[in-house]
Every structure is written in structure tokens, then in C-alpha cells.
Write an enzyme that holds these catalytic residues in place. Structure first.
Site, short mmCIF file in Angstrom:
data_model
loop_
_atom_site.label_atom_id
_atom_site.label_comp_id
_atom_site.label_asym_id
_atom_site.label_seq_id
_atom_site.Cartn_x
_atom_site.Cartn_y
_atom_site.Cartn_z
CG PHE A 121 35.44 74.19 140.25
CD1 PHE A 121 36.03 75.36 140.73
CD2 PHE A 121 35.37 73.08 141.09
CE1 PHE A 121 36.54 75.42 142.02
CE2 PHE A 121 35.88 73.13 142.37
CZ PHE A 121 36.47 74.30 142.84
CG HIS A 122 29.93 72.89 135.86
ND1 HIS A 122 30.45 71.70 136.31
CD2 HIS A 122 28.61 72.84 136.13
CE1 HIS A 122 29.49 70.96 136.83
NE2 HIS A 122 28.36 71.63 136.74
CB ALA A 123 27.55 78.37 135.06
#
Ligand code: T46
Length: 136
Positions: free
Chosen positions: A52-54
Site C-alpha cells: 500500500f505504497h509507491a
């Protein structure tokens, strides 16, 4: 779907069957960046999604050495999913690709090759912020 436009970029590396299955990856030939960090994930809670990130700059390749996981990749316009379940087939995440890792099968072992050292400031953890950055 046009494959060349797919967000899912799989990297298949050689697998030698002899008295075991031996898998290898070679710099430049198979890995499109200099590896500066490696981490691995084991004993993950099967019910707990991760990621749940970049990353702003870090690029990665994930290999599922054992078990399987479902992966979602998202560039702010397209969202795709894939199951990673072969130890010689990795998935490449370019920087600025939102990713989610779901449905860890029990005993899954995930190996992650990284282009950059760990830096918490490299993470974009809010999806709305990610959308603003990729769509500006
Ligand atoms: C990613 C996905 C695929 C460190 O101190 N050093 C490290 O190199 C890493 C990877 C993590 N950490 C610490 C930071 C957190 O306190 O370990 C803790 C768990 O990290 P995080 O919540 O980011 O874990 P995941 O599984 O959600 O994400 C990890 C990687 O962090 C990330 O880069 O792309 O795996």
C-alpha cells in the site's frame, strides 16, 4: 489487453532442474538496476495485506520463492492484479508504481531486490497523494 501496455512486468530467470531446482539471476542480463539492498519476507500473517505504497525512486523485483501472493499494481490510471507463485518469475516495480500485496499463502517466502537503500522518505503511503503526484 495489449500486453506491451500491461503494468505487470514479469521477469523470468533461468531455472535448472538437476537434483534440485536451481534458480539464478545475473546483473544486467536479468536485473535492470544495480542491486543496493535485498530483503525478504517470511512468516507473514496470511490475513494481513502489505505494501500500500509507491516509491519515489526505489525500483524493485519481487520473487515469491515459496507459496503465493496476489499483487496489485497501479499507476494512477490503470490497476492490474497478478498472482506470483513461481520462484523463477519475478515482478518488476518501477518507481512511482503503487503496489499492494494480498493473500499471502501460509509459508510464503518473498525475496525483494531493490535499487536503493532503505529510506522512509522514499515512501508515498497515501493513495490520494500518489494520485496527485502521478497525474500532475
Ligand atoms: C515494498 C514491499 C514489497 C526497514 O527498516 N528496512 C527495510 O529495508 C525494509 C524493507 C523495511 N524496514 C522496516 C520499516 C518498517 O518499520 O520494516 C518495517 C516494515 O516495513 P513495511 O511496513 O514497509 O513493509 P511492507 O511489507 O508493507 O513493504 C515492504 C517494503 O517496505 C517496501 O519497500 O515495496 O515490501
Amino acid at each position: 489487453m495489449n500486453k506491451s501496455k500491461s503494468l505487470v512486468q514479469l521477469i523470468e530467470v533461468p531455472k535448472i532442474f538437476d537434483d534440485c531446482s536451481l534458480i539464478f539471476a545475473q546483473a544486467k542480463k536479468h536485473i535492470p538496476f544495480e542491486i543496493r539492498r535485498v530483503f525478504w519476507i517470511a512468516d507473514a500473517d496470511t490475513g494481513l495485506p502489505r505494501g500500500f505504497h509507491a516509491h519515489k525512486t526505489n525500483r524493485q523485483i519481487l520473487f515469491c520463492l515459496r507459496g503465493s501472493i496476489q499483487i496489485i499494481v497501479d499507476n494512477g490510471k490503470i490497476r492490474e492484479e497478478v498472482v506470483l507463485d513461481k520462484p523463477n518469475v519475478g515482478i518488476f516495480f518501477n518507481n512511482m508504481i503503487w503496489h499492494e500485496m494480498l493473500k499471502f499463502q501460509k509459508n510464503t517466502v518473498l525475496l525483494v531486490l531493490n535499487s536503493h537503500p532503505y529510506d522512509p522518505k522514499d515512501y508515498i503511503r497515501k493513495y490520494q497523494q500518489f494520485l496527485k503526484l502521478v497525474n500532475k
